[in-house]
Motif scaffolding. Structure first.
Motif, short mmCIF file in Angstrom:
data_model
loop_
_atom_site.label_atom_id
_atom_site.label_comp_id
_atom_site.label_asym_id
_atom_site.label_seq_id
_atom_site.Cartn_x
_atom_site.Cartn_y
_atom_site.Cartn_z
N THR A 1 0.86 -1.18 0.00
CA THR A 1 0.00 0.00 0.00
C THR A 1 0.90 1.23 0.00
O THR A 1 1.80 1.34 0.82
CB THR A 1 -0.92 0.02 1.23
N VAL A 2 0.62 2.13 -0.93
CA VAL A 2 1.45 3.31 -1.12
C VAL A 2 0.56 4.55 -1.06
O VAL A 2 -0.54 4.57 -1.63
CB VAL A 2 2.16 3.26 -2.49
N VAL A 3 1.03 5.57 -0.37
CA VAL A 3 0.32 6.85 -0.35
C VAL A 3 0.98 7.74 -1.39
O VAL A 3 2.20 7.91 -1.39
CB VAL A 3 0.36 7.49 1.05
N VAL A 4 0.17 8.29 -2.27
CA VAL A 4 0.65 9.15 -3.35
C VAL A 4 0.05 10.54 -3.20
O VAL A 4 -0.94 10.73 -2.50
CB VAL A 4 0.30 8.56 -4.73
N LYS A 5 0.65 11.48 -3.88
CA LYS A 5 0.17 12.87 -3.79
C LYS A 5 -1.22 13.02 -4.39
O LYS A 5 -2.08 13.70 -3.85
CB LYS A 5 1.16 13.80 -4.50
N GLU A 6 -1.44 12.39 -5.54
CA GLU A 6 -2.74 12.48 -6.19
C GLU A 6 -2.88 11.37 -7.22
O GLU A 6 -1.89 10.76 -7.63
CB GLU A 6 -2.95 13.84 -6.86
N LEU A 7 -4.12 11.10 -7.61
CA LEU A 7 -4.43 10.18 -8.70
C LEU A 7 -5.04 11.00 -9.82
O LEU A 7 -5.57 12.09 -9.58
CB LEU A 7 -5.38 9.08 -8.21
N LEU A 8 -4.97 10.50 -11.04
CA LEU A 8 -5.35 11.32 -12.19
C LEU A 8 -6.83 11.70 -12.25
O LEU A 8 -7.16 12.82 -12.61
CB LEU A 8 -4.96 10.62 -13.49
N ALA A 9 -7.72 10.78 -11.94
CA ALA A 9 -9.15 11.08 -12.05
C ALA A 9 -9.60 11.95 -10.88
O ALA A 9 -9.31 11.64 -9.72
CB ALA A 9 -9.97 9.80 -12.11
#
Length: 126
Positions: free
Chosen positions: A104-112
């Protein structure tokens, strides 16, 4: 030979596949999009996680498998506070051993816009 799996989720005219099979190996991606409307579901992380895993299940079934065929799951969240809600939903679908390996990874944002979660997975089919 690589084969696109028609899941009924991603538009067939799209340059993006949500499931591809090569031999016994299957690669999948799922977002929290309602396959009937094409709209990102609302209702927080639990609703989005549930829809994501349901879409993953639709895709693996279209290839002739089940969630039990998954060997690796990668979950991308935009907020670490969503982990508890996502884990609660994940436990509803993955109830027996062996569980797939998971990251599980936390990212800054997703595209949609409005998307809080995206899942990729790999499966091995008979």
């Amino acid at each position: 030979m690589i084969k696109r799996i028609e899941t009924g989720i991603a538009p067939s005219s799209s340059p993006i596949n949500d499931a591809v099979r090569a031999g016994k190996h299957l690669w999948l991606v799922a977002i929290a999009e309602d396959p009937d409307t094409g709209v990102i579901v609302e209702g927080g992380i639990e609703a989005q996680a549930r829809r994501c895993i349901q879409n993953l299940e639709i895709a693996v079934q279209a290839a002739g498998g089940t969630l039990a065929n998954l060997v690796m799951v990668q979950i991308f969240l935009i907020d670490s506070a969503d982990a508890a809600g996502m884990n609660a939903v994940y436990r509803e679908f993955f109830t027996t051993q062996p569980y797939p390996v998971r990251a599980t990874v936390v990212v800054k944002e997703l595209l949609a816009k409005g998307l809080r979660i995206e899942i990729t997975a790999q499966a091995v089919l008979d």
